[in-house]
Scaffold this motif. Structure first.
Motif, PDB file in Angstrom:
ATOM      1  N   ALA A  34     114.029  73.806  55.480  1.00 28.29           N
ATOM      2  CA  ALA A  34     113.903  73.262  56.838  1.00 28.29           C
ATOM      3  C   ALA A  34     115.131  72.430  57.175  1.00 28.29           C
ATOM      4  N   LYS A  37     112.551  68.996  59.981  1.00 24.31           N
ATOM      5  CA  LYS A  37     111.445  69.009  59.011  1.00 24.31           C
ATOM      6  C   LYS A  37     110.061  68.963  59.653  1.00 24.31           C
ATOM      7  N   TYR A  38     109.148  69.657  59.012  1.00 26.70           N
ATOM      8  CA  TYR A  38     107.702  69.564  59.297  1.00 26.70           C
ATOM      9  C   TYR A  38     107.155  68.521  58.333  1.00 26.70           C
ATOM     10  N   TRP A  39     106.716  67.398  58.876  1.00 21.78           N
ATOM     11  CA  TRP A  39     106.176  66.331  58.016  1.00 21.78           C
ATOM     12  C   TRP A  39     105.088  65.629  58.807  1.00 21.78           C
ATOM     13  N   ARG A  93      94.519  77.547  44.098  1.00 20.12           N
ATOM     14  CA  ARG A  93      95.149  77.531  45.424  1.00 20.12           C
ATOM     15  C   ARG A  93      95.100  78.919  46.070  1.00 20.12           C
ATOM     16  N   GLY A 171     102.007  75.487  55.437  1.00 18.73           N
ATOM     17  CA  GLY A 171     102.661  75.452  56.745  1.00 18.73           C
ATOM     18  C   GLY A 171     104.060  76.069  56.722  1.00 18.73           C
ATOM     19  N   SER A 172     104.889  75.610  55.783  1.00 19.45           N
ATOM     20  CA  SER A 172     106.275  76.082  55.770  1.00 19.45           C
ATOM     21  C   SER A 172     106.372  77.589  55.491  1.00 19.45           C
ATOM     22  N   SER A 228     103.396  67.527  48.798  1.00 19.58           N
ATOM     23  CA  SER A 228     103.673  67.573  50.248  1.00 19.58           C
ATOM     24  C   SER A 228     102.394  67.312  51.025  1.00 19.58           C
ATOM     25  N   SER A 229     101.280  67.891  50.541  1.00 20.36           N
ATOM     26  CA  SER A 229     100.016  67.714  51.277  1.00 20.36           C
ATOM     27  C   SER A 229      99.659  66.241  51.400  1.00 20.36           C
ATOM     28  N   HIS A 232     101.964  64.697  54.021  1.00 16.79           N
ATOM     29  CA  HIS A 232     101.533  65.011  55.395  1.00 16.79           C
ATOM     30  C   HIS A 232     100.380  64.082  55.797  1.00 16.79           C
ATOM     31  N   LEU A 278     113.287  62.103  56.661  1.00 16.05           N
ATOM     32  CA  LEU A 278     112.124  62.574  55.881  1.00 16.05           C
ATOM     33  C   LEU A 278     111.867  61.629  54.707  1.00 16.05           C
ATOM     34  N   ASP A 319     114.741  68.586  50.429  1.00 13.52           N
ATOM     35  CA  ASP A 319     113.352  68.980  50.554  1.00 13.52           C
ATOM     36  C   ASP A 319     112.504  67.759  50.206  1.00 13.52           C
TER      37      ASP A 319
END
Ligand code: DP6
Length: 366
Positions: A34, A37-39, A93, A171-172, A228-229, A232, A278, A319
């Protein structure tokens, strides 16, 4: 979830015919990095802000799915192997992801799946593998549906559906189904963009920006202290959340412009601000956490100094981890790679770095 595609995909779902026996499908799909970023996310894997990424070429997952009608002796529906070894921690998962696909692919409940997956990048390299693996499995699921339906969708529709399904896994991952540059998340200035799937944004991109290299400097390959989860989740009560989501949204148009005009200086400013923001968000969460290592900061300082005196176009991004992605146009590869060997490699764990570059997206293998 009640978005229009949710209703459409549910409505067109196919059931497994009684006489269906077995089949096999194989896809490889890449990881992506990214740049915006998606955060932070909302219910249903909806991003709190739009993100923009570059698909990689060499860091890919390879998934082979063999499937057959379940019979009365099958106690479970899935056997999963990673590099030929059973991996219970990944199986959980994968099972969760497959369950989230059941409303759209009800046939999955009737099938026994044997999945073998490999990554081309070293398992402990610290490269986020969920984007590559979840998009590979989403693509396999979409192809199984086509095999049952005995009909192929148009490529654009197939990839949109694969992106939608990938998002439910990670998501990514929804950005990994396309080549080059991709936007995920609704943005008024990006026609066709949506929160439920990613779109490719490669039209009109400057030649130099289409041949971008990404040297991944493995500063540390250890397991991350915070997933990451969890990161978020912390954004839901982060004091700077609203500002952050606006900043990310506002970064998308100028970043796209810099990709189109080939303005590397403008590109670098946005990409590096995103990376450090980030990590700033992580450091200012409650509880806070730090994923950078001392050598991450040393490498960043070296990159800044080298850029200042060499005047070469190169910049870094990060990342959710300590490793550095060093980005530079292909025609400067020789000078930059000498710099890596002379001044950065010693900061990497076991002197390890991976030469990657912009990629062309997933590939279906026979
Ligand atoms: C920092 O996609 O791994 O890499 O949706 O919970 O699976 P989940 O999160 P994930 O988060 C990626 C975070 C990031 C930024 C990005 O890729 O945009």
């Amino acid at each position: 979830m009640t978005d229009s595609l949710h209703l459409k995909y549910k409505h067109e779902a196919v059931r497994l015919p009684e006489n269906f026996t077995e089949g096999m499908i194989r896809w490889t799909s890449p990881s992506n990095i990214a740049l915006v970023k998606y955060w932070g996310k909302k219910e249903g894997q909806i991003p709190a802000n739009p993100s923009l990424s570059m698909t990689l070429k060499h860091a890919v997952s390879d998934f082979t799915v063999r499937y057959r009608h379940k019979n009365s002796k099958d106690r479970k529906g899935l056997d999963y192997y990673f590099h030929n070894q059973a991996k219970p921690e990944f199986t959980v998962r994968i099972e969760r992801f497959l369950r989230s696909l059941h409303p759209y692919f009800p046939f999955l409940e009737k099938l026994h799946l044997i999945i073998h997956s490999d990554n081309t990048f070293p398992h402990s390299s610290g490269i986020a593998s969920s984007a590559a693996s979840m998009s590979s499995l989403a693509l396999c699921s979409c192809s199984i549906e086509e095999q049952i339906r005995k009909e192929s969708a148009k490529k654009k529709d197939f990839l949109r559906k694969a992106s939608y399904m990938s998002r439910l896994g990670s998501g990514s991952a929804c950005r990994s189904v396309y080549p080059g540059y991709t936007v995920w998340g609704k943005h008024d200035r990006v026609p066709g963009s949506a929160d439920e799937y990613a779109i490719p944004v490669n039209t009109g991109i400057h030649e130099e920006m289409l041949e971008m290299r990404d040297a991944i400097l493995i500063i540390s390959s250890g397991k991350k202290a915070v997933s990451s989860s969890a990161g978020h989740e912390l954004m839901k009560r982060h004091p700077m959340a609203t500002t952050r989501f606006n900043v990310a949204r506002n970064h998308i148009p100028p970043l796209l412009e810099s990709l189109r005009s080939g303005d590397f200086e403008r590109y670098s400013r946005i990409v590096e601000t995103e990376a450090l923001m980030l990590h700033g968000l992580m450091m200012s969460s409650s509880p806070w956490f730090i994923l950078m290592k001392p050598n991450t900061l040393k490498a960043i300082e070296k990159i800044r100094q080298f850029r200042q005196h060499s005047k070469l176009p190169l910049c870094f991004t990060l990342d959710a981890g300590p490793n550095i992605h060093l980005l530079y146009p292909q025609h400067n590869a020789e000078e930059v790679e000498h710099f890596i060997e002379d001044e950065l490699q010693y900061l990497c764990e076991n002197r390890q770095w991976i030469a990657d570059e912009m990629g062309r997206g997933p590939v279906k293998l026979s």
